[in-house]
Design a protein around this motif. Structure first.
Motif, PDB file in Angstrom:
ATOM      1  N   LEU A 103      -0.795 -15.752   2.853  1.00 19.33           N
ATOM      2  CA  LEU A 103       0.066 -15.512   3.860  1.00 19.33           C
ATOM      3  C   LEU A 103       1.044 -16.506   4.196  1.00 19.33           C
ATOM      4  O   LEU A 103       0.621 -17.611   4.368  1.00 19.33           O
ATOM      5  CB  LEU A 103      -0.573 -15.083   5.165  1.00 19.33           C
ATOM      6  N   ALA A 104       2.480 -16.361   4.363  1.00 18.11           N
ATOM      7  CA  ALA A 104       3.281 -17.479   4.758  1.00 18.11           C
ATOM      8  C   ALA A 104       2.914 -18.386   5.964  1.00 18.11           C
ATOM      9  O   ALA A 104       2.694 -17.693   7.085  1.00 18.11           O
ATOM     10  CB  ALA A 104       4.648 -17.032   4.978  1.00 18.11           C
ATOM     11  N   GLY A 105       2.901 -19.485   5.935  1.00 16.74           N
ATOM     12  CA  GLY A 105       2.586 -20.162   7.226  1.00 16.74           C
ATOM     13  C   GLY A 105       1.110 -20.688   7.480  1.00 16.74           C
ATOM     14  O   GLY A 105       0.797 -21.389   8.422  1.00 16.74           O
ATOM     15  N   ASP A 106       0.291 -20.082   6.731  1.00 18.35           N
ATOM     16  CA  ASP A 106      -1.117 -20.085   7.013  1.00 18.35           C
ATOM     17  C   ASP A 106      -1.943 -20.127   5.703  1.00 18.35           C
ATOM     18  O   ASP A 106      -2.280 -19.162   4.938  1.00 18.35           O
ATOM     19  CB  ASP A 106      -1.934 -19.138   7.872  1.00 18.35           C
ATOM     20  N   PRO A 107      -2.264 -21.279   4.975  1.00 19.56           N
ATOM     21  CA  PRO A 107      -2.788 -21.267   3.690  1.00 19.56           C
ATOM     22  C   PRO A 107      -4.309 -21.113   3.734  1.00 19.56           C
ATOM     23  O   PRO A 107      -4.762 -20.711   2.615  1.00 19.56           O
ATOM     24  CB  PRO A 107      -2.602 -22.992   3.434  1.00 19.56           C
ATOM     25  N   GLY A 108      -4.664 -20.736   4.973  1.00 18.53           N
ATOM     26  CA  GLY A 108      -6.077 -19.972   4.581  1.00 18.53           C
ATOM     27  C   GLY A 108      -6.376 -18.801   4.794  1.00 18.53           C
ATOM     28  O   GLY A 108      -7.477 -18.363   4.645  1.00 18.53           O
ATOM     29  N   LEU A 109      -5.093 -17.835   5.097  1.00 20.52           N
ATOM     30  CA  LEU A 109      -5.286 -16.511   5.093  1.00 20.52           C
ATOM     31  C   LEU A 109      -4.751 -15.860   3.940  1.00 20.52           C
ATOM     32  O   LEU A 109      -3.694 -16.330   3.550  1.00 20.52           O
ATOM     33  CB  LEU A 109      -4.756 -16.151   6.270  1.00 20.52           C
ATOM     34  N   TYR A 110      -5.331 -14.778   3.576  1.00 19.54           N
ATOM     35  CA  TYR A 110      -4.465 -14.085   2.430  1.00 19.54           C
ATOM     36  C   TYR A 110      -4.359 -12.669   2.710  1.00 19.54           C
ATOM     37  O   TYR A 110      -5.160 -11.945   3.748  1.00 19.54           O
ATOM     38  CB  TYR A 110      -5.774 -14.176   1.206  1.00 19.54           C
ATOM     39  N   GLU A 111      -3.580 -11.919   2.074  1.00 21.80           N
ATOM     40  CA  GLU A 111      -3.509 -10.734   2.172  1.00 21.80           C
ATOM     41  C   GLU A 111      -3.721  -9.754   1.049  1.00 21.80           C
ATOM     42  O   GLU A 111      -3.598 -10.215  -0.212  1.00 21.80           O
ATOM     43  CB  GLU A 111      -1.808 -10.396   2.543  1.00 21.80           C
ATOM     44  N   TYR A 112      -4.290  -8.603   1.266  1.00 27.75           N
ATOM     45  CA  TYR A 112      -4.841  -7.821  -0.189  1.00 27.75           C
ATOM     46  C   TYR A 112      -4.089  -6.544   0.067  1.00 27.75           C
ATOM     47  O   TYR A 112      -4.219  -5.724   0.878  1.00 27.75           O
ATOM     48  CB  TYR A 112      -6.400  -7.459   0.146  1.00 27.75           C
ATOM     49  N   THR A 113      -3.192  -6.283  -1.150  1.00 27.41           N
ATOM     50  CA  THR A 113      -2.607  -4.953  -1.126  1.00 27.41           C
ATOM     51  C   THR A 113      -2.799  -4.466  -2.426  1.00 27.41           C
ATOM     52  O   THR A 113      -3.102  -4.763  -3.413  1.00 27.41           O
ATOM     53  CB  THR A 113      -1.031  -5.380  -1.044  1.00 27.41           C
ATOM     54  N   LEU A 114      -2.555  -3.024  -2.409  1.00 27.94           N
ATOM     55  CA  LEU A 114      -2.980  -2.274  -3.569  1.00 27.94           C
ATOM     56  C   LEU A 114      -1.636  -2.131  -4.680  1.00 27.94           C
ATOM     57  O   LEU A 114      -0.245  -2.278  -4.257  1.00 27.94           O
ATOM     58  CB  LEU A 114      -2.877  -0.820  -3.217  1.00 27.94           C
ATOM     59  N   THR A 115      -2.001  -2.509  -5.634  1.00 22.63           N
ATOM     60  CA  THR A 115      -1.046  -2.408  -6.917  1.00 22.63           C
ATOM     61  C   THR A 115      -0.787  -1.151  -7.104  1.00 22.63           C
ATOM     62  O   THR A 115      -1.110  -0.024  -6.361  1.00 22.63           O
ATOM     63  CB  THR A 115      -1.583  -3.021  -8.206  1.00 22.63           C
ATOM     64  N   SER A 116       0.292  -0.945  -8.183  1.00 29.37           N
ATOM     65  CA  SER A 116       0.577   0.482  -8.477  1.00 29.37           C
ATOM     66  C   SER A 116      -0.741   1.227  -8.873  1.00 29.37           C
ATOM     67  O   SER A 116      -0.800   2.592  -8.522  1.00 29.37           O
ATOM     68  CB  SER A 116       1.632   0.677  -9.632  1.00 29.37           C
ATOM     69  N   ALA A 117      -1.445   0.858  -9.626  1.00 27.16           N
ATOM     70  CA  ALA A 117      -2.849   1.377 -10.087  1.00 27.16           C
ATOM     71  C   ALA A 117      -3.650   1.713  -8.816  1.00 27.16           C
ATOM     72  O   ALA A 117      -4.121   2.757  -8.758  1.00 27.16           O
ATOM     73  CB  ALA A 117      -3.687   0.260 -11.152  1.00 27.16           C
ATOM     74  N   GLY A 118      -3.718   0.600  -7.705  1.00 16.94           N
ATOM     75  CA  GLY A 118      -4.508   0.931  -6.482  1.00 16.94           C
ATOM     76  C   GLY A 118      -3.670   2.012  -5.748  1.00 16.94           C
ATOM     77  O   GLY A 118      -4.487   3.083  -5.464  1.00 16.94           O
ATOM     78  N   LYS A 119      -2.404   2.039  -5.615  1.00 15.51           N
ATOM     79  CA  LYS A 119      -1.933   3.183  -4.725  1.00 15.51           C
ATOM     80  C   LYS A 119      -2.050   4.595  -5.457  1.00 15.51           C
ATOM     81  O   LYS A 119      -2.369   5.515  -4.752  1.00 15.51           O
ATOM     82  CB  LYS A 119      -0.430   2.949  -4.689  1.00 15.51           C
ATOM     83  N   ASP A 120      -2.316   4.760  -6.816  1.00 12.62           N
ATOM     84  CA  ASP A 120      -2.731   5.833  -7.488  1.00 12.62           C
ATOM     85  C   ASP A 120      -3.948   6.229  -7.248  1.00 12.62           C
ATOM     86  O   ASP A 120      -4.355   7.803  -7.355  1.00 12.62           O
ATOM     87  CB  ASP A 120      -2.347   5.654  -9.045  1.00 12.62           C
ATOM     88  N   LEU A 121      -4.755   5.383  -6.730  1.00 18.05           N
ATOM     89  CA  LEU A 121      -6.064   5.949  -6.381  1.00 18.05           C
ATOM     90  C   LEU A 121      -6.160   6.681  -4.875  1.00 18.05           C
ATOM     91  O   LEU A 121      -7.230   7.089  -4.541  1.00 18.05           O
ATOM     92  CB  LEU A 121      -6.973   4.690  -6.263  1.00 18.05           C
ATOM     93  N   GLY A 122      -5.002   6.605  -4.138  1.00 20.87           N
ATOM     94  CA  GLY A 122      -5.070   7.410  -2.923  1.00 20.87           C
ATOM     95  C   GLY A 122      -5.487   8.660  -2.902  1.00 20.87           C
ATOM     96  O   GLY A 122      -6.107   9.275  -2.244  1.00 20.87           O
ATOM     97  N   GLN A 123      -4.861   9.297  -3.837  1.00 23.90           N
ATOM     98  CA  GLN A 123      -5.020  10.718  -4.020  1.00 23.90           C
ATOM     99  C   GLN A 123      -6.584  10.939  -4.444  1.00 23.90           C
ATOM    100  O   GLN A 123      -7.242  11.920  -4.148  1.00 23.90           O
ATOM    101  CB  GLN A 123      -4.304  11.205  -5.003  1.00 23.90           C
TER     102      GLN A 123
END
Length: 232
Positions: free
Chosen positions: A71-91
């Motif tokens: 995350l911008a401005g905070d080197p100790g925090l991260y964001e986890y987002t789905l890739t295209s393969a991950g989004k495809d798992l939504g269904q």
């Protein structure tokens, strides 16, 4: 990633090696629902240890399902987002939830009540449009739980995500919902209605009359409530 291999080339077996380790599908449910930070994910899987959560996130990242970014401005925090393969798992995740709603018995579901998960699920599905333009504070009181788990506050403010507190935030409460954990879960999952529980006396609502009148509209239901049970 797999903790054991099926040693089969079949796509079902190959996918199962990635997806069927303990907690993985439930963690994917949280990612699909929009949680992106470690603490948000922890609130969605409160019974999962932080160490195992970290491991599963690393496994999903290695499998190309999740991307981690600082995350911008905070080197100790991260964001986890789905890739295209991950989004495809939504269904896939939604189909599993639909099957569970239809074919797992109501009593089996209600035998595994969890106020943390219930309130977190309610928080992220609240429809803020029918609510007043100012801040609204809704207190949910589970009369059957011990003091430490009894009180929850939903705080809705314009232009902000709905906040969920288990410690009194100090705001004036606009609406009180007093019930037991089973009844609130039954309402959320579509097993019963607000009108029925009010009539039966298992749900008591006091406070702002407009908030009460619009309760079902802004509270909504679980995304799986629309699927009728195929078993009792």
């Amino acid at each position: 990633m797999a903790e054991g291999s099926y040693n089969q080339f079949c796509p079902v077996a190959m996918a199962a090696e990635i997806l069927c380790t303990r907690w993985t599908i439930v963690l994917l449910r949280e990612l699909v629902a929009g949680s992106t930070r470690f603490n948000e994910l922890r609130r969605g899987v409160p019974r999962m240890s932080p160490a195992l959560l970290s491991k599963r996130l690393k496994d999903l990242e290695a499998a190309g399902i999740v991307a981690r970014s600082q995350l911008a401005g905070d080197p100790g925090l991260y964001e986890y987002t789905l890739t295209s393969a991950g989004k495809d798992l939504g269904q896939v995740v939604f189909a599993i939830g639909e099957w569970g709603q239809k074919w797992v018995t109501t009593e089996s579901s209600l035998g595994k009540l969890d106020p943390n998960l219930l309130m977190w699920d309610m928080r992220r599905n609240i429809n803020t449009k029918p609510l007043p333009r100012g801040r609204s504070t809704i207190q949910v009181i589970f009369s059957d739980l011990q003091e430490a788990r009894r009180n929850w506050w939903l705080i809705v403010e314009p232009g902000a995500d709905v906040d969920l507190c288990s410690v009194d935030p100090g705001f004036d409460v606009d609406l009180y919902l007093v019930t037991d954990l089973r009844t609130m879960t039954e309402i959320w999952m579509g097993y019963t209605t607000i009108a029925h529980t009010k009539s039966a006396g298992t749900l008591v609502i006091t406070g702002n009359r407009q908030l009460e009148a619009d309760l079902q509209t802004w509270l909504g239901l679980s995304p799986f409530a629309k699927f009728e049970k195929s078993v009792a």
